[in-house]
Scaffold this motif. Structure first.
Motif, mmCIF file in Angstrom:
data_model
loop_
_atom_site.group_PDB
_atom_site.id
_atom_site.type_symbol
_atom_site.label_atom_id
_atom_site.label_comp_id
_atom_site.label_asym_id
_atom_site.label_seq_id
_atom_site.Cartn_x
_atom_site.Cartn_y
_atom_site.Cartn_z
ATOM 1 N N ASN A 145 -26.345 19.437 31.294
ATOM 2 C CA ASN A 145 -25.816 18.191 30.018
ATOM 3 C C ASN A 145 -27.054 18.039 30.178
ATOM 4 N N GLY A 146 -28.204 18.148 29.618
ATOM 5 C CA GLY A 146 -29.507 17.572 30.185
ATOM 6 C C GLY A 146 -29.340 15.717 29.521
ATOM 7 N N ALA A 147 -28.250 15.538 29.085
ATOM 8 C CA ALA A 147 -28.676 13.364 28.938
ATOM 9 C C ALA A 147 -28.052 13.233 30.188
ATOM 10 N N ILE A 148 -27.682 13.984 30.673
ATOM 11 C CA ILE A 148 -27.057 12.955 31.960
ATOM 12 C C ILE A 148 -27.366 13.596 33.081
ATOM 13 N N VAL A 149 -28.751 13.368 34.270
ATOM 14 C CA VAL A 149 -28.794 14.256 35.572
ATOM 15 C C VAL A 149 -29.747 12.978 35.797
ATOM 16 N N ARG A 184 -29.549 7.751 35.910
ATOM 17 C CA ARG A 184 -29.614 8.941 35.550
ATOM 18 C C ARG A 184 -30.655 8.996 34.123
ATOM 19 N N ILE A 185 -30.814 10.294 34.679
ATOM 20 C CA ILE A 185 -32.397 10.337 33.261
ATOM 21 C C ILE A 185 -31.647 11.665 31.881
ATOM 22 N N LYS A 186 -32.518 11.897 31.234
ATOM 23 C CA LYS A 186 -31.845 12.571 30.337
ATOM 24 C C LYS A 186 -33.551 13.043 30.697
ATOM 25 N N MET A 187 -32.969 14.893 29.550
ATOM 26 C CA MET A 187 -34.299 15.972 29.889
ATOM 27 C C MET A 187 -33.496 17.000 28.898
ATOM 28 N N ALA A 188 -35.046 17.170 28.239
ATOM 29 C CA ALA A 188 -34.604 17.751 26.799
ATOM 30 C C ALA A 188 -34.617 19.294 27.207
ATOM 31 N N GLU A 189 -35.508 20.101 28.460
ATOM 32 C CA GLU A 189 -35.271 21.187 28.961
ATOM 33 C C GLU A 189 -35.851 21.609 30.395
ATOM 34 N N ASN A 215 -38.380 20.596 40.110
ATOM 35 C CA ASN A 215 -38.022 21.793 39.002
ATOM 36 C C ASN A 215 -36.048 22.040 39.347
ATOM 37 N N VAL A 216 -35.647 21.012 37.991
ATOM 38 C CA VAL A 216 -34.490 21.280 37.041
ATOM 39 C C VAL A 216 -34.333 21.940 36.037
ATOM 40 N N VAL A 217 -33.399 22.992 36.722
ATOM 41 C CA VAL A 217 -33.512 23.859 35.006
ATOM 42 C C VAL A 217 -32.378 23.244 34.462
ATOM 43 N N VAL A 218 -32.136 23.218 33.216
ATOM 44 C CA VAL A 218 -31.211 22.740 32.083
ATOM 45 C C VAL A 218 -31.334 23.387 31.016
ATOM 46 N N LEU A 219 -30.036 23.050 30.830
ATOM 47 C CA LEU A 219 -29.116 23.902 30.103
ATOM 48 C C LEU A 219 -28.812 23.455 28.384
ATOM 49 N N GLU A 220 -28.390 22.467 28.394
ATOM 50 C CA GLU A 220 -28.400 21.946 26.542
ATOM 51 C C GLU A 220 -28.881 20.905 27.149
ATOM 52 N N ASN A 221 -30.055 21.341 26.431
ATOM 53 C CA ASN A 221 -30.792 19.383 25.636
ATOM 54 C C ASN A 221 -30.402 17.851 25.382
ATOM 55 N N GLY A 222 -30.671 17.374 26.000
ATOM 56 C CA GLY A 222 -30.068 15.803 26.537
ATOM 57 C C GLY A 222 -30.856 14.790 26.305
ATOM 58 N N CYS A 223 -32.264 15.315 25.200
ATOM 59 C CA CYS A 223 -33.126 14.232 24.584
ATOM 60 C C CYS A 223 -32.552 13.882 23.406
ATOM 61 N N GLY A 224 -31.723 14.839 22.396
ATOM 62 C CA GLY A 224 -31.222 14.485 20.982
ATOM 63 C C GLY A 224 -32.309 14.367 20.137
#
Lengths: 147, 101
Positions: free
Chosen positions: A67-71, A113-118, A138-147
């Protein structure tokens, strides 16, 4: 009528009192850097130029984030005289996440903790005196966390 | 705000959690209307009123911001203070005493 004037005065005073700190904050906050959509423009906004790659910046972040909302991100700089750590996510709608400035015994190490869109690189830039140093992860993001 | 400051050896570890929506201004509500941006822009921290770590944040810090930072030179009983300001003019300050970790 007099009562209405008095109320108006109270409202005006309250509004001024509320606006003053807001203006002070707005004057400090680096609007140009934070509102840039491009990484290089955001760097320019912080007056960063000519950063060199460094192995003395440690970045701990997951390889994959569900979840890219909390990395969760941990950064440690072992560069002498580190004054500031800037955090960027290259592919976010706005690249600059935050700028952390150290003084009076604060150690150049943070966890946040940060947000990542992709899927993107997290880019760290350390300021030490007039010089800038960088490292990326590099971080692989499965779900957009930027809304 | 929830805060804790623990002295371990000569380093004090400070953990902070702030309740804040950190809205980006790009998200839509259930009716399709944009939720206005609402996020913390400045955070200052002090040890016995002396500035320590100062931060500028954008919308990319997660909701209910979490922060750990570290400092040298604090003793048990010293006061660590954290203040934040958001883009709508709201602000909050909280103090915590350093305890033995």
């Amino acid at each position: 009528m007099q009562r209405r004037n008095f109320l108006g005065l109270i409202i005006a005073i309250t509004a001024t009192a509320l606006l003053l700190p807001l203006r002070a904050v707005a004057a400090v906050w680096n609007k140009a850097a934070f509102e840039s959509s491009k990484l290089d423009e955001a760097e320019k906004g912080l007056a960063i130029n000519g950063e060199t790659t460094s192995k003395d910046i440690e970045i701990i972040a997951p390889d994959r984030a569900e979840n890219g909302a909390i990395v969760q991100l941990e950064i440690t700089s072992r560069i002498p005289n580190t004054e500031a750590i800037a955090v960027f996510v290259e592919k976010n709608p706005t690249a600059l996440i935050g700028n952390f400035m150290f003084s009076n015994g604060a150690l150049p190490q943070i966890v946040t903790r940060i947000k990542m869109a992709e899927t993107s690189d997290i880019k760290i830039i350390v300021k030490a005196g007039d010089r800038y140093f960088t490292a990326s992860k590099n971080v692989v993001v499965l779900e957009n966390g930027c809304g | 705000m929830k805060m804790r400051a623990k002295l371990k050896g000569d380093v004090t570890e400070v953990k902070v959690i702030i309740s804040h929506p950190m809205e980006t201004g790009r998200k839509k509500d259930d009716f399709g209307a944009l939720i206005p941006a609402h996020f913390i822009q400045l955070v200052t921290t002090t040890l016995n009123d002396k500035p320590l770590l100062e931060m500028q944040w954008g919308t990319g810090i997660s909701k209910n911001p979490y922060l750990t930072f570290y400092l040298k030179g604090a003793k048990v009983g010293d006061t660590i203070s954290v203040t934040w300001h958001d883009n709508l003019g709201a602000t909050a300050t909280q103090d915590v005493a350093v305890i033995q970790g």
